[in-house]
Write an enzyme that holds these catalytic residues in place. Structure first.
Site, PDB file in Angstrom:
ATOM      1  N   LEU A 126       0.861  -1.179   0.000  1.00 32.89           N
ATOM      2  CA  LEU A 126       0.000   0.000   0.000  1.00 32.89           C
ATOM      3  C   LEU A 126       0.897   1.228   0.000  1.00 32.89           C
ATOM      4  O   LEU A 126       1.964   1.226   0.624  1.00 32.89           O
ATOM      5  CB  LEU A 126      -0.906   0.027   1.239  1.00 32.89           C
ATOM      6  CG  LEU A 126      -2.102  -0.911   1.281  1.00 32.89           C
ATOM      7  CD1 LEU A 126      -2.782  -0.825   2.644  1.00 32.89           C
ATOM      8  CD2 LEU A 126      -3.113  -0.570   0.186  1.00 32.89           C
ATOM      9  N   ASP A 127       0.462   2.288  -0.664  1.00 34.97           N
ATOM     10  CA  ASP A 127       1.207   3.538  -0.609  1.00 34.97           C
ATOM     11  C   ASP A 127       1.345   3.991   0.841  1.00 34.97           C
ATOM     12  O   ASP A 127       0.489   3.691   1.690  1.00 34.97           O
ATOM     13  CB  ASP A 127       0.488   4.634  -1.399  1.00 34.97           C
ATOM     14  CG  ASP A 127       0.301   4.261  -2.865  1.00 34.97           C
ATOM     15  OD1 ASP A 127       1.156   3.548  -3.397  1.00 34.97           O
ATOM     16  OD2 ASP A 127      -0.716   4.682  -3.438  1.00 34.97           O
ATOM     17  N   THR A 128       2.384   4.742   1.107  1.00 36.11           N
ATOM     18  CA  THR A 128       2.612   5.232   2.464  1.00 36.11           C
ATOM     19  C   THR A 128       1.421   6.037   2.970  1.00 36.11           C
ATOM     20  O   THR A 128       1.037   5.928   4.145  1.00 36.11           O
ATOM     21  CB  THR A 128       3.886   6.101   2.505  1.00 36.11           C
ATOM     22  OG1 THR A 128       4.988   5.319   2.043  1.00 36.11           O
ATOM     23  CG2 THR A 128       4.170   6.584   3.920  1.00 36.11           C
TER      24      THR A 128
END
Length: 267
Positions: A126-128
């Site tokens: 997942l993106d940060t």
């Protein structure tokens, strides 16, 4: 449970029954201890021809199986094999990097599972700045298969976006959108409403389901249709749902969830 009702197995996948000295166990005992149903109901399921082992229907009570290798299905649903592997689902907080360590010293998935003795891998990422469901395991084969593009399962996201999302935009998403790196198929999309925290706000809450996991695909998709994402949460991965799992909390996959994911990964 009626003989033809589908089993509802929410037992954690790590709670495994013990085998005999030969590593075998009676099939109805395995089913019962795995949470499929009571021993008597499991026997009824077998007698009704609703239990398969390695593709063959098993109706003889007392049949013994190796729970580590047998591919068992009850009414078509996979029962995962006995294993000492760990399968976890984590609600990743926003701001946490989807790696097990970070040379820049940022907070990572590894920090959230620092008290676990296993060497864990994350399945996908997942993106940060995206929060929500991510799967962790020490089963490298499972992680590799599940993350492979040919085996990816549906993933559902809830996004807070700028602007009012109209039905025509939902139709545009469902019709398919082509980005710079290729087309994107959206299998489900709906508007859940405006931002409940801001009365009269020009923001919308959108839920959509996609099959693939290209880099920042949901953000790029919604930006393409004119609704930049303000906040994004992944709420489902295949049969696994966020439910009441709080940010930073984790739990084990259930037997039913793991069985379905193993089928998706063709394991």
């Amino acid at each position: 449970m009626k003989p033809h009702d589908a089993p509802d197995n929410d037992q954690p996948a790590s709670q495994r029954p013990e085998t005999d000295e030969d590593g075998l166990i009676r099939l109805q005992k395995l089913l019962a201890q795995s949470g499929v149903a009571s021993r008597r109901k499991c026997e009824e399921l077998m007698l009704d021809g609703l239990v398969e082992v390695d593709g063959e229907v098993v109706t003889r009570l007392g049949t013994k199986v190796d729970p580590r290798t047998a591919v068992i299905r009850v009414q078509g649903k996979r029962l995962p094999p006995i294993s000492d592997k760990v399968y976890l689902v984590l609600n990743k907080p926003r701001g946490v990097v989807s790696t097990m360590s970070d040379p820049e010293g940022r907070r990572t998935l590894g920090d959230l599972v620092a008290d676990r003795p296993e060497r864990l891998f994350h399945v996908g990422r997942l993106d940060t700045d995206t929060e929500g469901l991510i799967i962790l395991t020490n089963d490298g084969d499972f992680a590799q298969h599940l993350a492979h593009p040919s085996h990816e399962v549906d993933k559902t996201y809830v996004a807070e976006v700028e602007g009012e999302v109209h039905l025509r935009t939902v139709r545009e998403l469902l019709a398919g959108v082509t980005l710079e790196d290729g087309p994107v198929t959206v299998t489900r999309a709906r508007v859940l409403g405006g931002d409940p925290r801001r009365e009269g706000s020009r923001r919308s809450i959108v839920e959509l389901t996609i099959h693939e996991g290209r880099n920042r695909i949901v953000r790029r998709l919604l930006d393409h249709v004119g609704h930049p994402v303000r906040r994004l949460t992944r709420t489902e991965i295949g049969p696994v749902t966020l439910a009441r799992l709080r940010s930073g909390e984790m739990r084990e996959l259930t037997v039913a969830e793991l069985g379905e994911l193993m089928d998706s990964a063709q394991l």
